[in-house]
Motif scaffolding. Structure first.
Motif, PDB file in Angstrom:
ATOM      1  N   ASN A  69      27.020 -17.204  22.621  1.00 21.75           N
ATOM      2  CA  ASN A  69      27.114 -15.795  23.018  1.00 21.75           C
ATOM      3  C   ASN A  69      28.564 -15.332  23.113  1.00 21.75           C
ATOM      4  OD1 ASN A  69      24.417 -15.255  23.083  1.00 21.75           O
ATOM      5  ND2 ASN A  69      24.194 -15.650  25.274  1.00 21.75           N
ATOM      6  N   THR A  70      29.437 -16.174  23.645  1.00 24.90           N
ATOM      7  CA  THR A  70      30.851 -15.812  23.766  1.00 24.90           C
ATOM      8  C   THR A  70      31.482 -15.611  22.398  1.00 24.90           C
ATOM      9  OG1 THR A  70      30.996 -17.089  25.815  1.00 24.90           O
ATOM     10  CG2 THR A  70      33.069 -16.550  24.717  1.00 24.90           C
ATOM     11  N   LEU A  71      31.231 -16.554  21.473  1.00 27.73           N
ATOM     12  CA  LEU A  71      31.799 -16.430  20.131  1.00 27.73           C
ATOM     13  C   LEU A  71      31.227 -15.232  19.387  1.00 27.73           C
ATOM     14  CD1 LEU A  71      31.966 -20.159  18.997  1.00 27.73           C
ATOM     15  CD2 LEU A  71      33.817 -18.702  19.795  1.00 27.73           C
ATOM     16  N   SER A  72      29.926 -15.003  19.533  1.00 30.43           N
ATOM     17  CA  SER A  72      29.302 -13.859  18.877  1.00 30.43           C
ATOM     18  C   SER A  72      29.879 -12.551  19.397  1.00 30.43           C
ATOM     19  CB  SER A  72      27.788 -13.903  19.100  1.00 30.43           C
ATOM     20  OG  SER A  72      27.188 -12.753  18.586  1.00 30.43           O
ATOM     21  N   HIS A  73      30.042 -12.457  20.708  1.00 28.81           N
ATOM     22  CA  HIS A  73      30.604 -11.243  21.309  1.00 28.81           C
ATOM     23  C   HIS A  73      32.046 -11.029  20.846  1.00 28.81           C
ATOM     24  CE1 HIS A  73      32.267  -8.714  24.584  1.00 28.81           C
ATOM     25  NE2 HIS A  73      31.094  -8.112  24.460  1.00 28.81           N
ATOM     26  N   PHE A  74      32.811 -12.115  20.742  1.00 28.19           N
ATOM     27  CA  PHE A  74      34.198 -11.997  20.289  1.00 28.19           C
ATOM     28  C   PHE A  74      34.264 -11.486  18.853  1.00 28.19           C
ATOM     29  CE2 PHE A  74      37.837 -13.851  18.032  1.00 28.19           C
ATOM     30  CZ  PHE A  74      38.868 -13.250  18.729  1.00 28.19           C
ATOM     31  N   PHE A  75      33.484 -12.086  17.955  1.00 30.71           N
ATOM     32  CA  PHE A  75      33.554 -11.691  16.550  1.00 30.71           C
ATOM     33  C   PHE A  75      32.980 -10.298  16.307  1.00 30.71           C
ATOM     34  CE2 PHE A  75      34.133 -16.276  15.686  1.00 30.71           C
ATOM     35  CZ  PHE A  75      35.264 -16.179  14.893  1.00 30.71           C
ATOM     36  N   GLN A  76      32.022  -9.866  17.126  1.00 34.23           N
ATOM     37  CA  GLN A  76      31.457  -8.532  16.939  1.00 34.23           C
ATOM     38  C   GLN A  76      32.384  -7.437  17.453  1.00 34.23           C
ATOM     39  OE1 GLN A  76      27.664  -8.609  18.853  1.00 34.23           O
ATOM     40  NE2 GLN A  76      26.669  -9.758  17.210  1.00 34.23           N
ATOM     41  N   ASN A  77      33.153  -7.732  18.478  1.00 31.31           N
ATOM     42  CA  ASN A  77      33.960  -6.700  19.116  1.00 31.31           C
ATOM     43  C   ASN A  77      35.451  -6.784  18.800  1.00 31.31           C
ATOM     44  OD1 ASN A  77      31.685  -5.641  20.373  1.00 31.31           O
ATOM     45  ND2 ASN A  77      31.851  -7.117  22.032  1.00 31.31           N
TER      46      ASN A  77
END
Length: 129
Positions: A34-42
């Motif tokens: 979730n942390t990596l996904s949130h970073f790459f999306q934002n």
């Protein structure tokens, strides 16, 4: 870093970020994903290592991700044959129990059983001849 395409760069960057999170003490794969996904999306990454790592460190600070491991790692003691730091309160003496007494007789039991089966084997063969 020279990467052939952006996909390889993103894979390498995400693996380094995942390793960073693991060494920081986050062991839950769901929260890491979730942390990596949130970073790459934002975040708009620039595909340059220095700038993207600075973005990641800024993200870590704004999201208050703990960067110190909760595990008591000794200071490079594992490289020199000792996993236990010298100043720890862990017991270094072996625990005396029935299990340790029984396990100390295993080599004797193995030797006796080999001798017994060998003797029985020769008795049966010479008895049958």
């Amino acid at each position: 870093m020279a990467f052939q395409n952006n996909t390889l760069y993103q894979i390498e960057l995400s693996e380094r970020m995942r390793t960073f999170l693991l060494l920081s003490g986050i062991q839950n794969e769901y929260s890491i994903a979730n942390t990596l996904s949130h970073f790459f999306q934002n975040t708009n990454i620039s595909y340059q290592w220095d700038k993207d790592w600075a973005l990641w460190m800024g993200y870590v600070k704004t999201m208050n991700i703990c960067t110190e491991s909760p595990l008591p790692f000794p200071d490079r003691a594992w490289q020199f044959g000792s996993m236990v730091p010298k100043d720890s309160d862990w017991k270094m003496d072996p625990i005396k129990s029935k299990e340790s007494i029984i396990s100390s007789f295993k080599p004797i039991f193995i030797l006796v059983s080999i001798f017994t089966w060998t003797a029985l084997y020769y008795l049966i063969i010479f008895r049958l001849l």
